[in-house]
Design an enzyme around this catalytic site. Structure first.
Site, PDB file in Angstrom:
ATOM      1  N   TRP A   1       0.817  -1.195   0.000  1.00 48.98           N
ATOM      2  CA  TRP A   1       0.000   0.000   0.000  1.00 48.98           C
ATOM      3  C   TRP A   1       0.865   1.266   0.000  1.00 48.98           C
ATOM      4  CZ3 TRP A   1      -1.919  -2.369   5.055  1.00 48.98           C
ATOM      5  CH2 TRP A   1      -2.814  -3.427   4.800  1.00 48.98           C
TER       6      TRP A   1
ATOM      7  N   ALA B   1       2.473   2.145   3.445  1.00 47.66           N
ATOM      8  CA  ALA B   1       3.455   1.239   4.055  1.00 47.66           C
ATOM      9  C   ALA B   1       4.536   0.868   3.053  1.00 47.66           C
ATOM     10  CB  ALA B   1       2.744  -0.004   4.597  1.00 47.66           C
ATOM     11  N   CYS B   2       4.214  -0.006   2.136  1.00 47.25           N
ATOM     12  CA  CYS B   2       5.232  -0.582   1.255  1.00 47.25           C
ATOM     13  C   CYS B   2       5.762   0.390   0.215  1.00 47.25           C
ATOM     14  CB  CYS B   2       4.683  -1.837   0.589  1.00 47.25           C
ATOM     15  SG  CYS B   2       4.267  -3.110   1.803  1.00 47.25           S
ATOM     16  N   LEU B   3       5.099   1.513   0.022  1.00 46.13           N
ATOM     17  CA  LEU B   3       5.680   2.599  -0.775  1.00 46.13           C
ATOM     18  C   LEU B   3       6.413   3.592   0.123  1.00 46.13           C
ATOM     19  CD1 LEU B   3       4.347   4.458  -3.823  1.00 46.13           C
ATOM     20  CD2 LEU B   3       5.111   5.810  -1.884  1.00 46.13           C
TER      21      LEU B   3
END
Length: 206
Positions: A121, A124-126
């Site tokens: 997402w 978070a992961c970006l």
């Protein structure tokens, strides 16, 4: 109508296929199905078009997933898997891809200092690898029309946070134009036009 020669990619402030690396993080069924900041079908179409653009211009591409090897999650969605099936996929347990040794080494081994990032997402992961990469001196370009979060506000606040830290927002159309740069570069004009048509920006001529 005389164009300058292509710029030295190492000194060019603009993105080019020769000075960039594309990271594609966690476009997996669970993540896609939890996106609520944009229409999920449009998200899948956007990231598929973006990945196809990167492959057409031969931009080094680093693919990563989370929790596939341990059976907790499924692999990259088929639409993207077909486009990157010739590439290694770096599976992780860490939410932050920058904290995975194999992923980190893969990005750094390209020698590129401009990172084009798409990840799910956004919050978070970006956000996490973007902040870490910025701190290490990389330029990071989130592709805002190909990423999403668990809510519209989560997505927007995440983009605001990374922009405050120095990330540079971009979009599919801006990247395509930045890569092509000059109609006189005839070897890639057809790729550019196809990418824009596939995105629905140019009308296809029958």
């Amino acid at each position: 109508m005389t164009s300058y020669e292509p710029r030295n990619p190492q000194k060019d402030e603009l993105l080019s296929p020769d000075n960039s690396v594309f990271v594609l993080i966690d476009y997996q069924p669970t993540q896609v199905n939890s996106i609520n900041s944009m229409n999920r079908h449009e998200l899948v179409e956007s990231i598929t078009n973006l990945t196809a653009l990167m492959r057409a211009y031969h931009v080094p591409t680093i693919v990563s997933t989370v929790n596939v090897a341990n059976g907790r999650n499924k692999d990259t969605i088929p639409q993207l898997k077909e486009l990157v099936k010739d590439l290694p996929s770096y599976d992780r347990t860490s939410i932050n891809a920058w904290e995975d040794r194999e992923f980190n080494d893969a990005v750094k081994s390209t020698g590129k200092k401009k990172i084009i990032i798409a990840a799910l997402w956004t919050e978070a992961c970006l956000t996490f690898p973007t902040l870490d990469a910025l701190k290490e001196g990389y330029e990071v370009y989130p592709v805002v029309d190909a990423v999403g979060g668990t809510s519209k506000i989560a997505h927007e606040m995440a983009l605001h946070r990374v922009e405050q830290a120095g990330a540079k927002m971009t979009t599919f159309a801006q990247l395509a134009c930045e890569f092509q740069r000059d109609w006189n570069r005839t070897d890639t004009v057809a790729k550019f036009v196809k990418a824009m048509q596939d995105k629905g920006i140019f009308l296809k001529l029958e």
